[in-house]
Design an enzyme around this catalytic site. Structure first.
Site, PDB file in Angstrom:
ATOM      1  N   ASP A 164       3.621  -4.880 -10.654  1.00  0.00           N
ATOM      2  CA  ASP A 164       2.558  -4.658 -11.453  1.00  0.00           C
ATOM      3  C   ASP A 164       1.787  -3.586 -10.452  1.00  0.00           C
ATOM      4  O   ASP A 164       1.783  -3.478  -9.419  1.00  0.00           O
ATOM      5  CB  ASP A 164       1.534  -5.888 -11.758  1.00  0.00           C
ATOM      6  N   GLU A 170       0.723  -9.728  -8.434  1.00  0.00           N
ATOM      7  CA  GLU A 170      -0.078  -9.506  -7.074  1.00  0.00           C
ATOM      8  C   GLU A 170      -1.594  -8.800  -7.057  1.00  0.00           C
ATOM      9  O   GLU A 170      -2.325  -9.389  -6.397  1.00  0.00           O
ATOM     10  CB  GLU A 170       1.029  -8.650  -6.378  1.00  0.00           C
TER      11      GLU A 170
HETATM   12  N1  BES Z   1      -0.212  -3.661  -1.058  1.00  0.00           N
HETATM   13  C1  BES Z   1      -1.535  -4.127  -1.047  1.00  0.00           C
HETATM   14  C2  BES Z   1      -2.064  -4.595  -0.064  1.00  0.00           C
HETATM   15  C3  BES Z   1      -2.225  -3.985   1.334  1.00  0.00           C
HETATM   16  C4  BES Z   1      -2.462  -2.362   1.008  1.00  0.00           C
HETATM   17  C5  BES Z   1      -1.675  -4.267   2.646  1.00  0.00           C
HETATM   18  C6  BES Z   1      -2.382  -1.632   2.405  1.00  0.00           C
HETATM   19  C7  BES Z   1      -1.909  -3.368   3.291  1.00  0.00           C
HETATM   20  C8  BES Z   1      -2.134  -2.382   3.533  1.00  0.00           C
HETATM   21  C9  BES Z   1      -1.603  -5.179  -2.315  1.00  0.00           C
HETATM   22  O1  BES Z   1      -1.004  -4.695  -3.522  1.00  0.00           O
HETATM   23  C10 BES Z   1      -3.244  -5.244  -2.576  1.00  0.00           C
HETATM   24  O2  BES Z   1      -3.840  -4.302  -3.223  1.00  0.00           O
HETATM   25  N2  BES Z   1      -3.736  -6.468  -2.434  1.00  0.00           N
HETATM   26  C11 BES Z   1      -5.111  -6.610  -2.980  1.00  0.00           C
HETATM   27  C12 BES Z   1      -5.429  -8.296  -2.998  1.00  0.00           C
HETATM   28  C13 BES Z   1      -5.343  -9.121  -4.239  1.00  0.00           C
HETATM   29  C14 BES Z   1      -5.595 -10.442  -4.049  1.00  0.00           C
HETATM   30  C15 BES Z   1      -5.777  -8.389  -5.343  1.00  0.00           C
HETATM   31  C16 BES Z   1      -5.862  -6.119  -2.075  1.00  0.00           C
HETATM   32  O3  BES Z   1      -5.759  -6.063  -0.950  1.00  0.00           O
HETATM   33  O4  BES Z   1      -6.948  -5.667  -2.687  1.00  0.00           O
HETATM   34 MN    MN Z   2       0.851  -3.908  -3.310  1.00  0.00          MN
HETATM   35 MN    MN Z   3      -2.389  -3.299  -4.598  1.00  0.00          MN
END
Ligand code: BES
Ligand code: MN
Ligand code: MN
Length: 446
Positions: free
Chosen positions: A69, A139
């Site tokens: 996603d 995710e």
């Molecule tokens: N891949 C990201 C997280 C990430 C980005 C980790 C860059 C380390 C470096 C992930 O898809 C993401 O965006 N996660 C969300 C959390 C979620 C609960 C909405 C975030 O970090 O905002």
């Molecule tokens: Mn991600």
């Molecule tokens: Mn992300």
């Protein structure tokens, strides 16, 4: 490219069918590279895709986790090319070209590296480990249904290590392995003033304006040192040793280039910490969106009845998401002036994660990257969140290796997201080496 063309925006229900199509496409790929037991598990939200190849009960098992996603592409007019029409362009950071599309880096492109890497190993009959794929579609909205799925499928999801490519490296000539992620507490607030929108001349001056009040309340959430003022916010935050912090700050970083890239004159954060620390080992509070009153064309002299904001807090190890949400709620209600009513509505959250550098998984990842990049990777802590990592540990007891290949400048979640061809190919080069070393190092242990 075909995968990137499907707008799998999990947050927006209008794209439910597209999200499903993307799951089907992932499943087709898993079938075509020779995975068995490929299955699309429907959930109350978006489907989860599973596939595996068990070569021997005696071999260790690597479970690859990722997400298909993507974040909403808005604002659309800031994209140089439409977000779901991928094209390859060169950039300063990517002289060999980069694929521009929503999801190219986060996380379809990185998931696809694993599909291609396993395809190569499997087609040559050289899979050194058993592999399982667990690719979810929620995710970006907090992995809502994955937790239940993991709890209900413990046996199916048994593995020796979970491998995730959904993070970044420092730069293309400074490979790194992510050893820390922040947690998250996300909520929405509503400030209610008068029972209806009012004429700002007739009532303005006497009746509290909820937008004004919300701005004041939000401004008070940080003190002059950049600390979050929510009562109890820092109670469980671990202060890291000077040595540890010193070590962290040795990674290449140019404050000047950082500001230049973002076209800002200076940064602003918690006093006493470097930028590297501020975005990784320190907790934060940010407004993600704020609205209320008239935002259409021209002017309207109105004193709005309501104001809203979406607020998120990034958390560090030992802070507990649900506790922080409660602390925020209590604080926000306590600071609300008598002239308004406030509501705090929790959204999703998740715990921070730390990865040990003293494990077979880390050693295998380090050796694999060192070979592929010609340079030993350094451990880094990152500021983003992947809540399922802590959940995997809690529910399955399994550790995760965060071996991502993106760059911070790849504009994930922003307009013009892209993923370097160099990074994509380097990932496909590194992943098979990981499987090989992970298998070898496990045998060495026995
Ligand atoms: N891949 C990201 C997280 C990430 C980005 C980790 C860059 C380390 C470096 C992930 O898809 C993401 O965006 N996660 C969300 C959390 C979620 C609960 C909405 C975030 O970090 O905002
Ligand atoms: Mn991600
Ligand atoms: Mn992300």
């Amino acid at each position: 490219m075909d995968l990137l063309r499907i707008p799998s925006i999990s947050a927006d229900s209008r794209f439910k069918e597209d999200v499903k199509k993307t799951a089907e496409s992932i499943a087709d790929h898993l079938n075509s590279i020779g995975m068995s037991k490929v299955e699309i598990f429907p959930t109350e939200g978006h489907p989860i895709v599973y596939g595996e190849k068990i070569i021997s009960e005696d071999k260790p098992t690597v479970m690859i986790y990722g997400h298909y996603d993507v974040q909403p592409p808005d604002p659309l007019d800031l994209w140089d090319n439409p977000p779901f029409e991928p094209i390859i362009k060169k950039t300063e950071a990517h002289p060999q070209g980069a694929i521009f599309a929503r999801g190219s880096c986060d996380d379809k492109g990185q998931v696809f590296m694993h599909i291609k890497a396993i395809e190569i190993l499997n087609s040559m009959g050289e899979l050194p480990c058993n592999v399982k794929f667990l690719i979810e579609g929620e995710e970006e909205i907090g992995s809502r249904n994955l937790e239940t799925f993991v709890k209900n499928h413990r046996d199916l999801l048994t593995s020796d290590i979970i491998l995730v490519s959904d993070t970044s490296i420092v730069s293309n000539d400074c490979p790194s392995i992510t050893v820390g992620l922040r947690g998250l507490s996300y909520l929405e607030v509503e400030v209610v003033g008068p029972n209806r929108d009012l004429h700002s001349g007739v009532y303005g001056g006497a009746v509290a304006n909820p937008v004004n009040v919300l701005c004041q309340m939000i401004a008070s959430l940080h003190d002059e040192n950049g600390k979050v003022t929510v009562k109890g916010f820092y109670d469980k935050v671990e202060e890291l040793s000077a040595e540890y912090r010193n070590e962290m700050n040795k990674r290449p970083f140019s404050y000047e280039n950082y500001c230049k890239d973002l076209e800002i004159n200076a940064t602003r954060g918690e006093n006493g910490y470097t930028v590297i620390e501020q975005v990784s080992i320190r907790p934060t509070l940010d407004v993600n969106g704020i609205w209320g009153g008239y935002i259409g064309e021209g002017a309207k002299t109105v004193l709005p009845s309501k104001a809203f904001a979406k607020i998120s807090m990034r958390l560090v190890p030992h802070q507990i998401s649900s506790e922080i949400t409660e602390l925020f709620k209590a604080h926000f209600e306590a600071i609300a002036p008598e002239c308004v009513k406030v509501k705090v509505m929790p959204h999703h959250g998740g715990e921070a994660a730390v990865v040990s550098t003293e494990s077979i998984g880390y050693a295998a990842a380090s050796k694999a990257m060192e070979e592929a990049f010609g340079k030993k990777p350094i451990p880094t802590r990152e500021g983003g969140s992947i809540p399922i990592v802590a959940m995997f540990k809690k529910i399955l007891g399994t550790d995760t290796i965060l071996m991502g290949f993106g760059l911070d400048s790849d504009a994930i979640h922003s307009p013009n997201e892209h993923y370097g061809i160099f990074n994509y190919l380097k990932g496909i080069d590194t992943i098979p080496r990981f499987h090989q070393y992970f298998a070898e190092m496990n045998e060495g242990k026995v």
